[in-house]
Design an enzyme around this catalytic site. Structure first.
Site, short mmCIF file in Angstrom:
data_model
loop_
_atom_site.label_atom_id
_atom_site.label_comp_id
_atom_site.label_asym_id
_atom_site.label_seq_id
_atom_site.Cartn_x
_atom_site.Cartn_y
_atom_site.Cartn_z
N LYS A 95 0.80 -1.23 0.00
CA LYS A 95 0.00 0.00 0.00
C LYS A 95 0.83 1.28 0.00
CE LYS A 95 -4.10 -2.03 2.09
NZ LYS A 95 -5.10 -1.97 3.15
N ASP A 140 -9.89 2.63 2.11
CA ASP A 140 -9.92 2.04 3.45
C ASP A 140 -10.52 3.03 4.44
OD1 ASP A 140 -8.76 -0.40 2.88
OD2 ASP A 140 -6.72 0.27 3.29
#
Ligand code: ATR
Length: 287
Positions: free
Chosen positions: A71, A108
């Site tokens: 990420k 997220d």
């Protein structure tokens, strides 16, 4: 459902990736909407990440979801990104545009926010929240708690220095007071907390969970675990046994996928109880 030679392609890049429920979720939505497309798991080692991204773009992929451990690395590849990605320094969705540019999204953060809102039925109105962990997943969690209106976010981490550096990195972007602490501060930090979010990797399949006694939490507190494998973590079972409200990791997974699906396939899917049931079934079958 069969696909044609013009199918829209996307997938999830991770190492490992076998535990990901994203292929099951996106495939469910593709079938539900009758879309000519596919979403595949892509196991990619960190050292191969750049090469694979280039290859996927050349092969016509619309984009990819990005999971552990890529990420932060993915953030370096984007030409532009949303505010959540910029603040978190991490992206979990890469969208490949026809003009050759790569857009990064951090879904997220809004995913966790939506999942918490679903259960809490509103914001935190200045209350204190406890965040367990200070790794990659915690960055999005700090921003989600802040945007939900937490007055204070107590970041408890085994390594207290890591909690301090996360707090100082995110303080400029946050309205809430960020307080870095150690895990041993749990009894005092939990005493008046309205919400606890667990974002460490302890308790994932095959690893022992954090050993926290929940008796210091007020009876009105809610406990959220962002781990979804297993779905009923030790922490959530302890919270249920105390009669506390619980929020499992599937809510965040489903909500974070909505914007990704829209970016890849052009249709906004819905988070439904049928989808949850399908994912619970996929988990039970050993994902
Ligand atoms: P992720 O991207 O999933 O957050 P990470 O960046 O490696 O992964 O962070 C893992 C988090 O879980 C960290 O907060 C880590 O604590 P440390 O910073 O002290 O290492 C936490 N963690 C992992 N295993 C743990 C354990 N057994 N006990 C307590 N915390 C643990």
């Amino acid at each position: 459902m069969s696909i044609s030679g013009k199918a829209k392609l996307a997938g999830v890049v991770g190492w490992p990736v076998a535990q990901s429920l994203s292929p099951a979720m996106h495939t469910y939505w593709l079938a539900e909407h009758g879309i000519d497309g596919a979403y595949v798991p892509l196991p990619v080692r960190p050292e191969d990440f750049a090469t694979v991204l280039r290859g996927l773009r050349l092969a016509g992929f619309r984009g990819v979801s990005v999971t552990v451990p890529h990420k932060e690395a993915a953030f370096a590849f984007v030409h532009r990104c949303d505010d959540a990605a910029r603040a978190a320094g991490a992206v979990n969705q890469l969208v490949f545009h026809a003009d050759g540019t790569i857009e990064g999204l951090n879904t997220d953060m809004p995913g966790l926010r939506a999942s918490l809102e679903d259960t809490l039925g509103g914001g935190l109105n200045g209350a204190a929240a406890v965040l367990l962990g200070a790794g990659g997943a915690s960055r999005a969690a700090v921003l989600a708690l802040d945007s939900l209106g937490a007055g204070e976010i107590r970041i408890l981490n085994r390594n207290r220095e890591r909690a301090a550096s996360l707090a100082s990195a995110l303080a400029p972007a946050a309205k809430a007071r960020l307080v870095p602490l150690g895990l041993t501060d749990w009894p005092a930090a939990s005493r008046d907390a309205a919400l606890v979010v667990h974002a460490t990797s302890a308790g994932m399949k095959g690893t022992p969970p954090l050993d926290l006694a929940l008796d210091t939490l007020p009876g009105t507190a809610a406990v959220c675990d962002i781990v979804y494998n297993p779905l009923q973590t030790e922490l959530l079972m302890r919270a249920k046994a105390r009669g506390l409200m619980t929020i499992d990791g599937l809510g965040m997974l489903m909500h974070q996928g909505v914007a990704a699906f829209h970016a890849f396939y052009g249709t906004e899917p819905k988070v439904t109880s049928e989808l949850r049931k399908a994912l619970e079934k996929a988990l039970a079958h050993g994902s």
